[in-house]
Write a protein that holds these residues in place. Structure first.
Motif, mmCIF file in Angstrom:
data_model
loop_
_atom_site.group_PDB
_atom_site.id
_atom_site.type_symbol
_atom_site.label_atom_id
_atom_site.label_comp_id
_atom_site.label_asym_id
_atom_site.label_seq_id
_atom_site.Cartn_x
_atom_site.Cartn_y
_atom_site.Cartn_z
ATOM 1 N N ILE A 295 38.982 42.851 35.603
ATOM 2 C CA ILE A 295 40.256 42.359 36.124
ATOM 3 C C ILE A 295 40.183 42.285 37.653
ATOM 4 N N LEU A 296 39.658 43.336 38.262
ATOM 5 C CA LEU A 296 39.560 43.336 39.722
ATOM 6 C C LEU A 296 38.665 42.195 40.206
ATOM 7 N N ALA A 297 37.638 41.899 39.414
ATOM 8 C CA ALA A 297 36.712 40.835 39.810
ATOM 9 C C ALA A 297 37.278 39.456 39.498
ATOM 10 N N ARG A 298 38.450 39.402 38.917
ATOM 11 C CA ARG A 298 39.122 38.162 38.541
ATOM 12 C C ARG A 298 38.355 37.379 37.486
ATOM 13 N N VAL A 299 37.521 38.092 36.732
ATOM 14 C CA VAL A 299 36.813 37.434 35.644
ATOM 15 C C VAL A 299 37.769 37.260 34.484
ATOM 16 N N THR A 300 38.579 38.271 34.263
ATOM 17 C CA THR A 300 39.593 38.156 33.225
ATOM 18 C C THR A 300 40.938 38.474 33.878
ATOM 19 N N ASP A 301 41.965 38.112 33.190
ATOM 20 C CA ASP A 301 43.305 38.201 33.742
ATOM 21 C C ASP A 301 44.005 39.468 33.299
ATOM 22 N N PRO A 302 44.798 40.085 34.147
ATOM 23 C CA PRO A 302 45.593 41.193 33.636
ATOM 24 C C PRO A 302 46.682 40.649 32.715
ATOM 25 N N VAL B 271 36.063 39.490 48.468
ATOM 26 C CA VAL B 271 35.702 40.354 47.350
ATOM 27 C C VAL B 271 34.368 39.904 46.770
ATOM 28 N N ALA C 201 31.634 40.796 43.575
ATOM 29 C CA ALA C 201 31.549 41.542 42.326
ATOM 30 C C ALA C 201 30.122 41.552 41.811
ATOM 31 N N MET D 274 44.142 32.133 34.738
ATOM 32 C CA MET D 274 43.330 32.891 35.694
ATOM 33 C C MET D 274 44.224 33.450 36.774
ATOM 34 N N SER D 275 43.778 34.470 37.353
ATOM 35 C CA SER D 275 44.513 35.010 38.469
ATOM 36 C C SER D 275 44.401 34.014 39.606
ATOM 37 N N LEU E 44 46.357 39.200 42.441
ATOM 38 C CA LEU E 44 46.043 39.165 41.022
ATOM 39 C C LEU E 44 47.321 39.300 40.256
ATOM 40 N N LEU F 7 30.863 32.928 33.575
ATOM 41 C CA LEU F 7 32.317 33.061 33.447
ATOM 42 C C LEU F 7 32.745 34.496 33.209
ATOM 43 N N TYR G 36 33.799 35.547 39.633
ATOM 44 C CA TYR G 36 34.899 34.617 39.805
ATOM 45 C C TYR G 36 34.505 33.416 40.661
ATOM 46 N N ARG H 280 37.221 27.888 37.803
ATOM 47 C CA ARG H 280 36.557 27.456 36.567
ATOM 48 C C ARG H 280 36.366 25.948 36.495
ATOM 49 N N ALA I 199 37.340 33.799 29.643
ATOM 50 C CA ALA I 199 36.439 34.957 29.672
ATOM 51 C C ALA I 199 36.615 35.828 28.428
#
Lengths: 425, 285
Positions: free
Chosen positions: A84-91, A102, A104, B1-2, B18, B121, B125, B128, B282
């Protein structure tokens, strides 16, 4: 101006677990489901699915230059948090804020392509990790020198040895010049020498005042590198505290298991591995299983295990590590039989190896037990964190009250004599 | 995505926020520009891997259109005697293949781009959109090579395109890219969820080839309603446009207008759809 480098509030990640084995359903399934629910042949199908919060209510704030360790068992949400912090997946809920660039490192070799040369991969991986091209070119020679692959720059990396590949991949990542660095278990790969270099580089990064979030199973590394640590348990924050305190808390949770570690029954599995651990226990003098021992009393450690096939030169060992990251010592069950030929054969069967650790040897504090099994010149099994125990201050009441550094506090044979020849007292 | 919500004033460090992204999201094409080095390096990687490793290397980019042209010329030009607006059939076919292969390769590669780059992915980040975009841009290399082959063919026929029409070629190529990207965005995002897409795609592209004026002229289609319907295939106008610009073929005004409208709709809707579902990539890969 920014007194905060990274702030997260109430972060959570939710998954809907579907019982079906395939995660990417087909168009047909979706059409069917839509059709069925439209015709209400079945109640809007949520049947069989369940919710999983991989992470929930996680909040913290880091000042610039803080190095935060994240620890917890498998499945505690460490990797989810980092993703989440790496923005790979969303919270799924909550929010986070970063002030700065940032970077990662969730994997060694992100962006590497096996068919491209070492040179191309430095450019490729560097760019994908977020280094501006000019910076990659400026630090190119440095990266190559760090990896030690000068002679193979034009060779496709698929011809590299795994050690070379790892070194090059880490070299690129290590030169990522971001304000906030997220690092996941990168150090868990590679040989001891590689890990030592990685730790050294991480040390350097931490000292340059960058903000780092470091997820690791390696408590020694966390203790050495981080100022504060977040303990995750079942996706929730168990504790956020200075690293020493957090690690002690984590280990207390471990030893609260009562000084015993059991492995799932290996019978019935189809594993062909010659060695399978069954149990590791710590017992006090009376034979009771304990998670904490007194420093001045002896205690014993026993390992139950299964050997599926005869093994040449078999031995089981316990490795003692302090939570300060220092190796204390390693002892093997073959030590007592030093006269036996080292390549003797141990037949298959169930065994128990046990030893006694004398009182007055270990200093107070937490110790980690690593379990290892070896055959003649080959490792069969390693678990660096098999168990933890707490050694409590002991000795005659009121005498050992001060804290002394170091893993050991052996009882030495001191003699005190008045020296009458020189200065009189 | 954030999302990346702007930056502080120049002096302060970039601020990144985020939070859960659900529903329709802003396109944030500005961020794509911030990451243009990533897009370029992905394009470069695709080209390098595709050609540097193949035994014939860049020759493939020549062979593909030339072989198709020869087959079409023999079967449709010589044997079936399909009318070609009075133009030499080989030049007629190759001019049609030029934008078509851009479209075909671009749609194919961009549709697979997310699934094939799953390891990126799930590890790092970057916007995309970079992946399908890079896949489409990568096909421009093949396009330029094929264009050189066509130039050679025209020179052999001793034909010089009219300069006032030739200047339209870049705009027509841009329209082809726009069509390709629009469809590529839709299919790449759908393919993450429904892997059926990548299995049916070769078949769909074959149908699209037959429904495009490659081997025949769009003028075979009766004027009026039928031709308008036919023009909904956004490559029809583009292909007729290329023949108009390069070979002096019949004007393609109305077909081109339909192409531009359909292509723009595909692109804009594709962008919004992509941005709406990209948060789930992801987790699904």
């Amino acid at each position: 101006m920014a007194a905060v480098a990274l702030r997260v509030r109430d972060l959570g990640k939710h998954y809907l677990i579907e019982p079906s084995t395939s995660r990417s359903h087909t168009l047909k399934d979706s059409l069917w489901r839509a059709a069925r629910s439209a015709l209400s042949l079945r109640k809007a199908a949520r049947g069989g699915r369940w919710d999983l919060w991989a992470l929930r209510h996680v909040s913290f704030e880091l000042e610039p230059g803080t190095v935060l360790g994240v620890i917890g068992r498998n499945g505690a949400g460490k990797s989810t948090l980092l993703k989440i912090l790496a923005r790979v997946t969303d919270p799924s809920e909550g929010e986070g804020e970063f002030f700065g660039r940032v970077g990662a490192l969730l994997q060694v070799g992100t962006g590497f392509h096996h068919d491209l040369s070492g040179r191309d991969n430095i450019l490729l991986s560097g760019a994908i990790l977020g280094m501006p091209r000019a910076e990659i070119l400026r630090r190119f020679d440095e990266i190559v020198a760090f990896a030690g692959v000068e002679a193979f720059l034009e060779t496709p990396v698929r011809h590299y040895s795994s050690g070379m590949y790892m070194r090059l991949a880490f070299a690129v990542a290590a030169h990522l010049d971001s304000d906030i660095l997220l690092v996941d278990e990168v150090l868990a790969v590679g040989d001891a020498e590689f890990q030592r270099r990685c730790l050294g580089k991480m040390d350097e990064v931490a000292r340059t005042g960058r903000t780092v979030v470091f997820v690791s199973h390696n408590l020694a590394a966390v203790l050495r590198l981080t100022h504060r640590a977040l303990v995750l348990d079942g996706g929730r924050t168990a504790l956020l505290a200075p690293t020493g305190e957090a690690v002690a808390h984590y280990l207390d949770q471990h030893s609260a298991a009562g000084g015993e570690r059991l492995w799932p029954n290996p019978e019935g599995t189809h594993s062909q591995a010659p060695f399978a651990p069954l149990a590791l226990r710590v017992r006090d003098e009376s034979g009771a299983i304990v998670g904490a021992v007194r420093a001045h009393r002896p205690f014993s450690v026993e390992v139950d295990y299964l050997l599926r096939s005869p093994v040449h030169g078999f031995r089981v060992g316990i490795r003692f590590q302090t939570t300060g990251g220092d190796e204390a010592f390693t002892s093997f069950d073959s030590d007592a039989k030093a006269d036996d030929p080292p390549d003797g054969v141990r037949p298959p069967g169930r065994f128990r190896s046990r030893c006694t650790v004398p009182g007055g040897l270990l200093n107070e504090g937490h110790f980690l037990f690593g379990l290892q099994a070896r055959g003649w010149r080959r490792g069969l099994f390693t678990d660096e964190h098999a168990l933890a125990i707490r050694v409590e201050p002991g000795g005659p009441e009121g005498l050992w009250t001060d804290h002394r550094p170091g893993p050991f506090r052996p009882l030495l044979a001191w003699q005190v004599e008045a020296d009458d020849g020189q200065e009189a007292r | 995505m954030s999302r990346l919500v702007g930056s502080d004033p120049p002096a302060g460090p970039a601020r990144i926020l985020l939070r859960p992204a659900r529903g329709w999201n802003a396109l944030r094409l500005g961020e794509l520009w911030e990451y243009h080095e990533v897009v370029l390096v992905l394009v470069w990687r695709d080209i390098k891997v595709r050609y540097a490793q193949a035994a014939l290397g860049l020759a493939w980019a020549v062979l593909q259109p030339v072989a198709s042209m020869i087959v079409l010329s023999v079967i449709f030009g010589r044997l079936a005697r399909v009318p070609s607006d009075g133009l030499p059939y080989a030049a007629f076919a190759l001019t049609g293949l030029l934008p078509w292969q851009l479209f075909q390769n671009g749609v194919q590669r961009s549709s697979l781009s997310l699934v094939q780059n799953a390891n990126l992915l799930t590890r790092v980040y970057f916007p995309r959109l970079s992946l399908p975009l890079a896949a489409v841009l990568g096909t421009l290399v093949d396009f330029v090579i094929a264009a050189l082959v066509l130039a050679g063919l025209l020179a052999w026929y001793d034909w010089t395109p009219a300069p006032e029409r030739l200047v339209w070629v870049p705009a027509l190529a841009a329209l082809a890219v726009l069509n390709t990207l629009g469809i590529g965005l839709w299919l790449s995002a759908l393919n993450v969820r429904y892997r059926d897409v990548q299995h049916t795609l070769p078949f769909l592209l074959q149908l699209a080839l037959l429904a495009s004026p490659i081997a025949y002229s769009a003028n075979l289609i009766p004027e009026g309603g039928w031709r308008t319907l036919y023009g909904l295939n956004p490559m029809v106008g583009v292909i007729q446009g290329f023949r108009w610009a390069l070979l002096g073929g019949p004007a393609a005004g109305s077909l081109l207008a339909i192409s531009a409208v359909v292509g723009s709709l595909l692109l804009v809707s594709g962008l919004y759809y992509f941005r709406r579902v990209e948060w789930s990539f992801a987790d699904r890969l």
